[in-house]
Design a protein around this motif. Structure first.
Motif, mmCIF file in Angstrom:
data_model
loop_
_atom_site.group_PDB
_atom_site.id
_atom_site.type_symbol
_atom_site.label_atom_id
_atom_site.label_comp_id
_atom_site.label_asym_id
_atom_site.label_seq_id
_atom_site.Cartn_x
_atom_site.Cartn_y
_atom_site.Cartn_z
ATOM 1 N N THR A 155 0.837 -1.195 0.000
ATOM 2 C CA THR A 155 0.000 0.000 0.000
ATOM 3 C C THR A 155 0.873 1.246 0.000
ATOM 4 O OG1 THR A 155 -0.078 0.128 2.418
ATOM 5 C CG2 THR A 155 -1.775 -1.213 1.332
ATOM 6 N N VAL A 156 0.260 2.368 -0.324
ATOM 7 C CA VAL A 156 0.960 3.645 -0.263
ATOM 8 C C VAL A 156 1.397 3.940 1.167
ATOM 9 C CG1 VAL A 156 0.692 6.142 -0.550
ATOM 10 C CG2 VAL A 156 -0.164 4.596 -2.311
ATOM 11 N N ALA A 157 0.564 3.565 2.143
ATOM 12 C CA ALA A 157 0.919 3.795 3.549
ATOM 13 C C ALA A 157 2.209 3.067 3.910
ATOM 14 C CB ALA A 157 -0.225 3.356 4.459
ATOM 15 N N LYS A 158 2.392 1.847 3.421
ATOM 16 C CA LYS A 158 3.609 1.102 3.710
ATOM 17 C C LYS A 158 4.812 1.743 3.028
ATOM 18 C CE LYS A 158 1.415 -3.404 4.511
ATOM 19 N NZ LYS A 158 1.270 -4.793 4.037
ATOM 20 N N LEU A 159 4.623 2.220 1.812
ATOM 21 C CA LEU A 159 5.717 2.907 1.127
ATOM 22 C C LEU A 159 6.117 4.171 1.869
ATOM 23 C CD1 LEU A 159 4.757 2.597 -2.658
ATOM 24 C CD2 LEU A 159 6.536 1.359 -1.426
ATOM 25 N N ARG A 160 5.132 4.892 2.353
ATOM 26 C CA ARG A 160 5.432 6.110 3.111
ATOM 27 C C ARG A 160 6.214 5.775 4.372
ATOM 28 N NH1 ARG A 160 -0.133 9.186 3.914
ATOM 29 N NH2 ARG A 160 1.247 10.570 5.110
ATOM 30 N N GLN A 161 5.819 4.698 5.038
ATOM 31 C CA GLN A 161 6.520 4.290 6.260
ATOM 32 C C GLN A 161 7.960 3.897 5.951
ATOM 33 O OE1 GLN A 161 4.381 1.296 8.458
ATOM 34 N NE2 GLN A 161 5.983 1.080 10.016
ATOM 35 N N ALA A 162 8.155 3.147 4.869
ATOM 36 C CA ALA A 162 9.512 2.741 4.483
ATOM 37 C C ALA A 162 10.354 3.957 4.114
ATOM 38 C CB ALA A 162 9.443 1.763 3.311
ATOM 39 N N LYS A 163 9.751 4.884 3.414
ATOM 40 C CA LYS A 163 10.487 6.086 3.002
ATOM 41 C C LYS A 163 10.908 6.912 4.217
ATOM 42 C CE LYS A 163 10.366 9.752 -0.482
ATOM 43 N NZ LYS A 163 11.042 10.782 0.316
ATOM 44 N N ILE A 164 10.036 7.008 5.207
ATOM 45 C CA ILE A 164 10.396 7.740 6.422
ATOM 46 C C ILE A 164 11.598 7.089 7.097
ATOM 47 C CG2 ILE A 164 9.637 8.245 8.783
ATOM 48 C CD1 ILE A 164 6.838 8.753 7.634
ATOM 49 N N LEU A 165 11.581 5.759 7.213
ATOM 50 C CA LEU A 165 12.694 5.051 7.853
ATOM 51 C C LEU A 165 14.008 5.314 7.117
ATOM 52 C CD1 LEU A 165 11.027 1.605 8.658
ATOM 53 C CD2 LEU A 165 11.779 3.309 10.326
ATOM 54 N N LEU A 166 13.976 5.241 5.794
ATOM 55 C CA LEU A 166 15.190 5.430 5.008
ATOM 56 C C LEU A 166 15.631 6.882 5.004
ATOM 57 C CD1 LEU A 166 14.259 3.044 2.066
ATOM 58 C CD2 LEU A 166 15.998 2.628 3.805
ATOM 59 N N ASP A 167 14.672 7.793 4.900
ATOM 60 C CA ASP A 167 15.017 9.220 4.919
ATOM 61 C C ASP A 167 15.613 9.630 6.259
ATOM 62 O OD1 ASP A 167 14.203 9.603 2.326
ATOM 63 O OD2 ASP A 167 12.289 10.538 2.827
ATOM 64 N N GLU A 168 15.002 9.161 7.352
ATOM 65 C CA GLU A 168 15.477 9.519 8.689
ATOM 66 C C GLU A 168 16.898 9.009 8.925
ATOM 67 O OE1 GLU A 168 14.146 11.265 11.452
ATOM 68 O OE2 GLU A 168 12.887 12.075 9.864
ATOM 69 N N ALA A 169 17.245 7.934 8.258
ATOM 70 C CA ALA A 169 18.604 7.379 8.391
ATOM 71 C C ALA A 169 19.580 8.023 7.412
ATOM 72 C CB ALA A 169 18.565 5.866 8.172
ATOM 73 N N GLU A 170 19.129 9.057 6.686
ATOM 74 C CA GLU A 170 19.967 9.765 5.714
ATOM 75 C C GLU A 170 20.502 8.830 4.628
ATOM 76 O OE1 GLU A 170 20.237 12.938 5.487
ATOM 77 O OE2 GLU A 170 19.199 13.422 7.369
ATOM 78 N N MET A 171 19.625 7.928 4.177
ATOM 79 C CA MET A 171 20.032 6.949 3.171
ATOM 80 C C MET A 171 19.744 7.388 1.743
ATOM 81 S SD MET A 171 21.516 4.292 4.344
ATOM 82 C CE MET A 171 22.002 3.872 6.030
#
Length: 312
Positions: A155-171
């Protein structure tokens, strides 16, 4: 006219094999941090340098405080792969087709698929760690990097969650994609949809989930017009790569797919895939052999997100 004329009809035999549809090339090899030189040995080390901190407004003439930057190491174990086939000399004489080229092609395709499964195992599997010269341990993907299935597919919600995790880690690895020519420099309302920063590896089922999602198919959100094209390519900063279903783990009805930053995955080749044809006198046959050696490991846990999806 004779009613038995069809007895004289002849059969046109093929002069080439029809090779069944299959994945022929590696789809993930270009989306990893690849070792510049060939790997010599049974493994290679990934030496990891941590983050640094400093001191604000140090008192005049006081001693410096050193950052004591963490140094850790992970080990990627090389995986050797071989695929071979025998072609009997007497059988070969009875064929209109010379099977050697097609056999080599199919066996090399198996090598390329092995590259992808090795990389997926490196992303989701257990990684060997090393402390000092002799102490070894293991590291699994942290629970915080796993998005639960929640009774739904992708889902889009899962993609958003994954993106937050990766963005927050400066990846963010958009520079990597820019160097590959994937960077179009367009902005749109749902994020940098045409500026991929991460890779997501999934099956056709998760692509189908996205095609049923308004945000992924509405041209106001996604300028790649996925529904018109019949596929999803780039969405919400993720570059979608479809792989065969058996490449990704599945438990009961839950498939685990993976989103990651290419910088988080280290990949090395000890021996590039190669084909070799030789006659085996003892068997009076021709042997077609392909072989390779590759290794892969997750260098940074925070650069990898496992997304669990229900497949009904």
């Amino acid at each position: 006219m004779s009613f038995y004329i069809d007895n004289a009809f002849v059969t046109k035999f093929q002069d080439d094999f029809h090779v069944v549809a299959q994945q022929m090339k590696s789809r993930l090899e270009q989306f990893a941090k690849k070792r510049l030189s060939s790997v010599v040995g049974s493994s290679f080390a990934i030496d990891i340098l941590g983050k640094a901190t400093g001191v604000t407004n140090r008192a005049r003439n006081s001693n410096l405080t050193y950052a004591n930057i963490a140094n850790t190491r992970r080990i990627a174990i090389m995986q050797d792969f071989e695929a071979a086939e025998l072609i009997d000399e007497m059988d070969k004489m009875k064929l209109l087709i010379n099977p050697v080229n097609q056999y080599t092609q199919v066996l090399l395709a198996a090598c390329n698929r092995f590259k992808d499964t090795t990389m997926i195992n490196g992303l989701l599997g257990t990684v060997q760690t090393q402390s000092g010269n002799t102490t070894f341990g293991t590291a699994t993907l942290p629970a915080g990097q796993v998005i639960a299935n929640g009774g739904t597919g992708l889902t889009v919600a899962k993609l958003r969650q994954a993106k937050i995790l990766l963005d927050e880690a400066e990846m963010d690895d958009s520079d990597y994609f820019a160097n590959m020519g994937q960077h179009e420099g367009k902005q749109d309302p749902y994020g940098n949809l045409n500026m991929p920063s991460y890779v997501i590896v999934c099956t056709s089922k998760q692509i189908d989930n996205m095609l049923g999602t308004t945000e992924a198919t509405d041209v106001d959100y996604n300028s790649v017009k996925a529904l018109v094209a019949g596929s999803v390519n780039t969405f919400m900063g993720f570059f979608f790569i479809r792989v065969p279903s058996d490449f990704l783990p599945k438990v009961s009805t839950v498939r685990s797919i993976v989103a990651y930053s290419p910088r988080a995955l280290e990949y090395g080749i000890g021996k590039e895939p190669s084909g070799q044809v030789e006659r085996i006198a003892e068997k009076n046959a021709w042997q077609v052999l392909t072989s390779m050696s590759v290794g892969c490991a997750r260098a940074e846990d925070l650069g990898v997100v496992q997304i669990d999806c229900v497949e009904s």
